[in-house]
Design a protein around this motif. Sequence first.
Motif, mmCIF file in Angstrom:
data_model
loop_
_atom_site.group_PDB
_atom_site.id
_atom_site.type_symbol
_atom_site.label_atom_id
_atom_site.label_comp_id
_atom_site.label_asym_id
_atom_site.label_seq_id
_atom_site.Cartn_x
_atom_site.Cartn_y
_atom_site.Cartn_z
ATOM 1 N N ILE A 171 0.819 -1.218 0.000
ATOM 2 C CA ILE A 171 0.000 0.000 0.000
ATOM 3 C C ILE A 171 0.848 1.261 0.000
ATOM 4 O O ILE A 171 0.430 2.307 -0.492
ATOM 5 C CB ILE A 171 -0.957 -0.025 1.218
ATOM 6 C CG1 ILE A 171 -2.005 1.087 1.102
ATOM 7 C CG2 ILE A 171 -0.176 0.088 2.513
ATOM 8 C CD1 ILE A 171 -3.060 1.010 2.191
ATOM 9 N N TYR A 187 -5.678 -2.037 6.812
ATOM 10 C CA TYR A 187 -5.389 -1.838 5.385
ATOM 11 C C TYR A 187 -6.543 -1.098 4.709
ATOM 12 O O TYR A 187 -6.335 -0.101 3.997
ATOM 13 C CB TYR A 187 -5.158 -3.197 4.722
ATOM 14 C CG TYR A 187 -5.143 -3.174 3.217
ATOM 15 C CD1 TYR A 187 -3.966 -2.953 2.515
ATOM 16 C CD2 TYR A 187 -6.313 -3.392 2.488
ATOM 17 C CE1 TYR A 187 -3.947 -2.937 1.120
ATOM 18 C CE2 TYR A 187 -6.309 -3.383 1.102
ATOM 19 C CZ TYR A 187 -5.123 -3.159 0.422
ATOM 20 O OH TYR A 187 -5.122 -3.135 -0.946
ATOM 21 N N GLN A 241 -6.178 -6.617 8.344
ATOM 22 C CA GLN A 241 -6.999 -6.379 7.153
ATOM 23 C C GLN A 241 -7.819 -5.101 7.312
ATOM 24 O O GLN A 241 -7.920 -4.293 6.389
ATOM 25 C CB GLN A 241 -7.932 -7.571 6.912
ATOM 26 C CG GLN A 241 -8.781 -7.439 5.649
ATOM 27 C CD GLN A 241 -9.861 -8.496 5.560
ATOM 28 O OE1 GLN A 241 -10.592 -8.726 6.533
ATOM 29 N NE2 GLN A 241 -9.963 -9.149 4.412
#
Length: 454
Positions: free
Chosen positions: A346, A392, A389
């Motif tokens: 990312i 993110y 998760q």
Amino acid sequence: MDQFRKSWQNYFKSRIKYFTRQLFKIFKNIAYATNNPYGIEDFYTDSSRVHIFETIKLNKKQQITVEATTINHEPTLDFYSEDGKLAVITDENVIEFQKIYKNNELLLTETDTSTYKVVLLLEDGFWRIRHQVKIANNKIQDSIIKKPFSEIKNNKILVNGKPFITKGINYYPQETPWDMFGKQFDITVIKKDFKLIKKANLNSIRIFIQYEDFGKEQVLPEKLQKLKLVLDAAEKENLKVVVTLFDFYGDYNVLNWTLTHRHAEQIVSTFKYHNAILAWDIKNEPDLDFDSRHKETVIAWLNQMIQEIKKFDPNHFVTIGWSSPEAALNLVNEVDFVSYHYYKNIDNFDNDFQMLKQNSANKPLVLQEFGITSYSGFWNLFRGGETKQAGYHKKMQAIFKKDSLAFLSWGLYDFKSIPTSVVGRLPWRKSQQQFYGFINQEGNKKPSFLYISN
């Protein structure tokens, strides 16, 4: 007698288009691709087949082969004799694509548009070509003036005249991943999911059409009916749909192009007026086939398929679901908006996005797939987890909101099993793929669901 002659003329007219397709696609093209004259005598008279035989002989001697197909035919009957044994047709705007090889190495590819004048004789009960003349034709097919449900202005997607930023998700029902239109198809489940997606402040979904599952070149009516039910359900919830075609298709052989065109024609023509559709996505991650199927062949197939779909449906956008920002630089001038996937770190997203933005011909950009798995078992070295998760997706949604970026995440559900055809048999790949969803296998929302949208 007049009635008899008229009946034969009507029958002959009805067979023209079929005949011309067989002439180019099946017999002549196969003969040049294999340097084998088998079947030519069924379609050409003794005198006219001489040139074909000589060409095959010369190509074989020089180890040259030609893979070719014709994309479009517009035949008309110019003359039909009183005795029913002679006919003249003109076949206009025949779009031909061919690849020429020497010693199995590609020399060149070319596309041209021509008109053919063809004289046919009836011999032994069979129509055969007596004479054929190719007339150079620089006329390209008339451009279709769009009056679309959606349009693009100033690098922005507009739907019904209003700016539309895609905020969506890739969708399969939880119990039937990669088999949405199969025997367990249940529109009740799908409708329930669409209500959930809409309530989560999303406005779009992406679904997948498998080439073989839908019947290849003879699309199955029951599959079209199921697709209609899905599109109708999406429209009811005011969800726009990106329909990805040719899922699990990997044969880009030129001789099969017309089969894939007939497949696309039947689906796209059926739904060209459906208001739920935002775009036709030609193929999911076709760049992954570059090495095994040759990049030039894949690109040529994609390019021609774009033109075919726009011909059948001038109302909806056309895009391609590339696997990365780098791959999405292909065919940017041909698609309506540029779609890319992102599964890299990312921290690199902004740099990669800016690179794509600067090289995308000022087209709108849609992040069509992104996400990380929450699997934290042995096959992920215990590095995953639902908390990671969620973090993110929180970070990604902050980026999207700040810059008003379009997105479709992967995907709504965790799955209990993944078909081997999707990721292979390796357990570390299957295990990770099962846990990309915002809802777990028991149907409960994971922490990431808080960040399914912004």
